[in-house]
Design a protein around this motif. Structure first.
Motif, PDB file in Angstrom:
ATOM      1  N   SER A 108     -14.264  -1.277   5.125  1.00  0.00           N
ATOM      2  CA  SER A 108     -12.873  -0.990   5.468  1.00  0.00           C
ATOM      3  C   SER A 108     -11.965  -1.553   4.385  1.00  0.00           C
ATOM      4  CB  SER A 108     -12.520  -1.586   6.826  1.00  0.00           C
ATOM      5  OG  SER A 108     -12.450  -2.975   6.725  1.00  0.00           O
ATOM      6  N   THR A 109     -10.870  -0.868   4.147  1.00  0.00           N
ATOM      7  CA  THR A 109      -9.952  -1.289   3.095  1.00  0.00           C
ATOM      8  C   THR A 109      -8.645  -1.788   3.667  1.00  0.00           C
ATOM      9  OG1 THR A 109      -9.180   0.972   2.886  1.00  0.00           O
ATOM     10  CG2 THR A 109     -10.905   0.272   1.386  1.00  0.00           C
ATOM     11  N   SER A 110      -8.508  -1.632   4.956  1.00  0.00           N
ATOM     12  CA  SER A 110      -7.291  -2.150   5.570  1.00  0.00           C
ATOM     13  C   SER A 110      -7.707  -2.918   6.801  1.00  0.00           C
ATOM     14  CB  SER A 110      -6.378  -0.999   5.967  1.00  0.00           C
ATOM     15  OG  SER A 110      -7.117  -0.071   6.736  1.00  0.00           O
TER      16      SER A 110
ATOM     17  N   ARG B  92      -8.820  -3.176  -1.506  1.00  0.00           N
ATOM     18  CA  ARG B  92      -8.672  -4.467  -0.828  1.00  0.00           C
ATOM     19  C   ARG B  92      -7.809  -5.418  -1.653  1.00  0.00           C
ATOM     20  NH1 ARG B  92     -14.848  -5.630   1.404  1.00  0.00           N
ATOM     21  NH2 ARG B  92     -14.829  -3.978   2.990  1.00  0.00           N
TER      22      ARG B  92
ATOM     23  N   ARG C 184      -4.236  -4.377  -1.227  1.00  0.00           N
ATOM     24  CA  ARG C 184      -3.772  -4.804   0.094  1.00  0.00           C
ATOM     25  C   ARG C 184      -3.444  -6.284   0.084  1.00  0.00           C
ATOM     26  NH1 ARG C 184      -8.596  -5.411   3.957  1.00  0.00           N
ATOM     27  NH2 ARG C 184      -8.773  -7.211   2.591  1.00  0.00           N
ATOM     28  N   ASP C 185      -4.357  -7.094  -0.477  1.00  0.00           N
ATOM     29  CA  ASP C 185      -4.158  -8.550  -0.481  1.00  0.00           C
ATOM     30  C   ASP C 185      -2.983  -8.953  -1.371  1.00  0.00           C
ATOM     31  OD1 ASP C 185      -6.269  -8.614   1.208  1.00  0.00           O
ATOM     32  OD2 ASP C 185      -7.687  -9.551  -0.183  1.00  0.00           O
TER      33      ASP C 185
ATOM     34  N   TYR D 298     -12.722  -5.478  -6.925  1.00  0.00           N
ATOM     35  CA  TYR D 298     -11.640  -6.352  -6.473  1.00  0.00           C
ATOM     36  C   TYR D 298     -11.116  -7.186  -7.635  1.00  0.00           C
ATOM     37  CZ  TYR D 298      -9.109  -9.539  -3.335  1.00  0.00           C
ATOM     38  OH  TYR D 298      -8.147 -10.256  -2.691  1.00  0.00           O
TER      39      TYR D 298
END
Lengths: 322, 322
Positions: free
Chosen positions: A275-277, B252, B255-256, B223
């Motif tokens: 999952s990326t979110s 990811r 998102r972070d 990442y």
DNA sequence: CTGAAAGCGCTTACAG
DNA sequence: CTGAAAGCGCTTACAG
């Protein structure tokens, strides 16, 4: 292909001595050297088939899994592999696709190839391990245990995990909580359903049997099951989904219906793969997949080494992720 | 375990006749019946090890892959399996974890177990297939082809795919487009980089070599690479990511960092595995993973059957998803 | 169609 | 420590 005889001739020793060099028994350093040189010269690779025929045992471990496309099982495979390779064994993977006849074919291969042992996540409660057990082959069940088999097993605590996942939904205020379960003939599914029931009961919520849907532990099954729940007269406000892939399917069905968590809550037994979110409204309990594999491999290796104690079951914890 | 001799004795025939019954050659219906009854009675499973030793060939195909936890390779494995099983072969999976010494160990196992053939997605450009080729073992390269090996191969059009993915970003208005590539010693990565360059050039955009990051085709590598790009003096406005898992890592990392596509555009070579949303700002080119596997298996089966024509390379298309 | 026999390439108890 | 020899369980060319 060069054989032990060719190496023996070139090195000026007997085939027995060549064999001893490759099996670590007593030879003079001098002989060891000439044999190794001759072997290198001839590009000799020992014929394992002959060795296995003679010894009636190979150094290959079979890992039999129901779905190679499920990241849970591939993570488990990594755990098996790391442990087995460290002990000098090779691991081959056999994918049964949830089909008992394919599974049975692979068990025959394991017997027939004299593999050292088998680690199996059974296709069904009714999977028949007798071809292995009748021949005293080392076997460890992992993830799922076929009914009535008195063998070593490594599992997760499915009841506690199902209960924990469902409880996460209760705590977030959902009141009408459905369940998308796995196949009726798979033990893990039955137990996860029991966990769901227990959580509802503990919360004083009514259990509506029409909110229980069975599917196939696959993405498409989860999708279809969620669609059925959405079409329900009294639609649930949340769903406990009994494995990772069905959760992916359920979330896709919600998306396609234009519904976004937390409008409907989802709790997944097993983390969402890749999952990326971190979607709000999705809770998970996380499974120690790799550890299941390594624990199973350690037990199998002990059995192969001759351990004769009573079969034992190791239960690992599913951890709620908050 | 019962052998062919036990069955012969019980059936009142010779071992040769028992063998013939299990290999489909000429026996009288009467003999066929008594042999089968005797075999069932004794729970006889033929010893494949002995058969393989005698015939110098088994009916097992090895599929050697670099990363069993990558859904692209497991989908490819399904393609191999479907085709091979239909032809009566079993498939065993060998995971090299991108390690050439593990890979070489598995190739020795394939030789040493007299497997019928090998399908390999090589760990590196420099992977050495000579243990197989020197012994005339049937081999097909899939996904990646080691340098200089004159063998059958099934690949995707990496240059065109990389170009198409990058072009999707250009068309959406991005102008400073970075690339997260795979390992420098893997052929597919080199080609996807070439596709990225070609797309930039065709669009009249400058190619900034500092916007090229190499990583390891894994989630964590993607990442870290994206973090490095974000720290760049002149931050890119979009990134072409050269495989599915690194795209997961890149998303990811975004998102972070609190950045959401399409603020930074992402184009992934290979669909995002198990995605549950269609994030705006993420474009993909989709790979026919299963077809790669089935095409490779079909070619291997022809070689095993004795096909002697020149090695050929089949190139499948990567399809942009709009 | 059927059987006796050789041989695939190893390992190891036995004797030296 | 080393070698000659038997045997693991099959398949198949050969003769009948």
């Amino acid at each position: 292909m060069a054989t032990i005889y060719d190496v023996a001739r070139l090195a000026g020793v007997s085939p027995a001595t060549v064999s001893r060099v490759f099996n670590g028994t007593t030879v003079t350093p001098q002989n060891e050297r000439v044999v190794k040189e001759a072997a290198a010269e001839l590009d000799f690779v020992p014929n394992r088939t002959a060795r296995t025929l003679r010894l009636r045992s190979s150094d290959i471990i079979a890992l039999v899994i129901p779905d190679i496309e499920n990241p849970y099982f591939t993570a488990l495979a990594r755990g098996v592999e790391d442990e087995a390779r460290a002990a000098g064994y090779s691991v081959v993977l056999c994918n049964t696709d949830d089909d008992m006849s394919r599974e049975s074919g692979y068990l025959d291969v394991a017997v027939s190839e004299h593999m050292a042992g088998v680690i199996i996540a059974a296709a069904s409660d009714r999977s028949d391990l007798s071809p292995l057990l009748d021949r005293n082959k080392a076997v460890v069940a992992v993830d799922r245990v076929p009914r009535g088999a008195a063998i070593d097993a490594v599992t997760v605590d499915n009841v506690a995990g199902g209960r924990a996942a469902t409880t996460l939904l209760v705590e977030r205020g959902y009141r009408r909580i459905a369940c998308i379960a796995g196949p009726a003939d798979v033990e893990t599914s039955t137990r996860r359903i029991a966990g769901w029931s227990a959580a509802l009961e503990a919360a004083g919520l009514p259990e509506d049997p029409t909110l229980l849907e069975h599917a196939d532990y696959r993405v498409d099954g989860g999708y279809a099951a969620l669609e059925r729940l959405l079409a329900h007269d009294e639609r649930p406000d949340a769903v406990f989904v009994a494995n990772n892939l069905m959760s992916v399917g359920a979330l896709r069905a919600l998306r396609d219906a234009g519904i976004h968590p937390p409008a409907v809550g989802i709790a997944s037994f097993g983390a969402l793969p890749f999952s990326t979110s971190a979607p709000t409204g999705v809770s998970t309990v996380s499974l120690p997949a790799r550890e299941l594999g390594s624990a199973a491999a350690r037990i199998l290796l002990e059995r192969i080494a001759g351990d004769r104690q009573e079969p034992r079951t190791v239960v690992l914890e599913a951890v709620p992720v908050v």
